[in-house]
Design an enzyme around this catalytic site. Sequence first.
Site, PDB file in Angstrom:
ATOM      1  N   TYR A 129       0.875  -1.166   0.000  1.00  0.00           N
ATOM      2  CA  TYR A 129       0.000   0.000   0.000  1.00  0.00           C
ATOM      3  C   TYR A 129       0.916   1.220   0.000  1.00  0.00           C
ATOM      4  O   TYR A 129       1.357   1.690   1.045  1.00  0.00           O
ATOM      5  CB  TYR A 129      -0.924  -0.024   1.215  1.00  0.00           C
ATOM      6  CG  TYR A 129      -1.847   1.161   1.313  1.00  0.00           C
ATOM      7  CD1 TYR A 129      -2.503   1.662   0.187  1.00  0.00           C
ATOM      8  CD2 TYR A 129      -2.087   1.781   2.538  1.00  0.00           C
ATOM      9  CE1 TYR A 129      -3.352   2.747   0.281  1.00  0.00           C
ATOM     10  CE2 TYR A 129      -2.952   2.862   2.641  1.00  0.00           C
ATOM     11  CZ  TYR A 129      -3.576   3.335   1.499  1.00  0.00           C
ATOM     12  OH  TYR A 129      -4.421   4.418   1.596  1.00  0.00           O
ATOM     13  N   ASP A 146      -1.984  -1.536  -4.119  1.00  0.00           N
ATOM     14  CA  ASP A 146      -2.344  -0.162  -4.437  1.00  0.00           C
ATOM     15  C   ASP A 146      -1.061   0.645  -4.521  1.00  0.00           C
ATOM     16  O   ASP A 146      -0.485   1.024  -3.500  1.00  0.00           O
ATOM     17  CB  ASP A 146      -3.287   0.377  -3.354  1.00  0.00           C
ATOM     18  CG  ASP A 146      -3.746   1.802  -3.625  1.00  0.00           C
ATOM     19  OD1 ASP A 146      -3.275   2.403  -4.607  1.00  0.00           O
ATOM     20  OD2 ASP A 146      -4.567   2.306  -2.840  1.00  0.00           O
ATOM     21  N   HIS A 156     -12.094   0.651  -4.611  1.00  0.00           N
ATOM     22  CA  HIS A 156     -11.213  -0.072  -5.531  1.00  0.00           C
ATOM     23  C   HIS A 156     -11.869  -1.382  -5.944  1.00  0.00           C
ATOM     24  O   HIS A 156     -12.656  -1.962  -5.183  1.00  0.00           O
ATOM     25  CB  HIS A 156      -9.881  -0.422  -4.864  1.00  0.00           C
ATOM     26  CG  HIS A 156      -9.049   0.754  -4.465  1.00  0.00           C
ATOM     27  ND1 HIS A 156      -7.882   1.105  -5.101  1.00  0.00           N
ATOM     28  CD2 HIS A 156      -9.214   1.657  -3.457  1.00  0.00           C
ATOM     29  CE1 HIS A 156      -7.357   2.168  -4.510  1.00  0.00           C
ATOM     30  NE2 HIS A 156      -8.145   2.524  -3.516  1.00  0.00           N
TER      31      HIS A 156
END
Length: 282
Positions: free
Chosen positions: A111, A148, A250
């Site tokens: 992330y 991500d 997402h």
Amino acid sequence: MRLATWNVNSALVRLPRLLPWLDERNPDIVCLQETKLSDEAFADALAVPLAERGYEFAHVGEGRWNGVAILSRVGLDDVERQLPGAPTFGDVLEARAVTATCGGLRVTSVYVPNGRTPDDPHYAYKLEWLAALRDSVTDPATTVIAGDMNIAPTDVDVWDPAVFTESTHVTPPERAALAELVGLGLIDVVRAKWPDHDRIFTYWDYRAGRFHQDLGMRIDLVLAGADPAGRVAAAWVDRKARKGSGPSDHAPVIVDLDEALDGDIGPVVPPPSTPKKLPPRR
């Protein structure tokens, strides 16, 4: 073997969607981001239902923010709970990466920091963090970095480049840092599978009906070394998981190795129903 990555934007809130999604898509390895749980809370909520589905897990969490996990039913060995040399933000070592060996692959769920704005200290932290991620790759051939990335690799990966000229995710230093990571020998497998498709998005802001207009960004990536990349049979965005009530902002990205379990389907499943016309490429 099916590998997936999904920024769930709170694992606890998304639990009524996550567990049925696991049952429907049946992935072997799942990288989760933004779990927003401590390790204890993640285990309390998910250890039993994951075990019932045959998954081991490694989770690194803070509680309120961030948090990453790997779920695996093909082995979970040599777990690393942080990037070697990862920078802190302020005095906090944030929960942004976890790595394990799963099915012969060295998998990292990431992330990446958002960066906020180019003049914010968080932006410099983002670039430092990306440098640590690059330096963590020791065997590119068997590496998978999924998650991500908070970077749209090119202008094709945002719905309107002009909207983002003053923001992060698209700046040259961020894209250069991502290119350096890929340059180690990694392949953006979704783009490699669908090089000529413009509208492959993984994130849509909750505001202004952007999902329904398909005004999104492709910031959730699967970067794979030569071994897994050479085995890709299908790579797609599970847009269905972004639909309905209570979704994450997402959608999951799914990559099938060796066999396309649902066939070699299109890059976005299901396709958008009412997409707004995109501006021409520049």
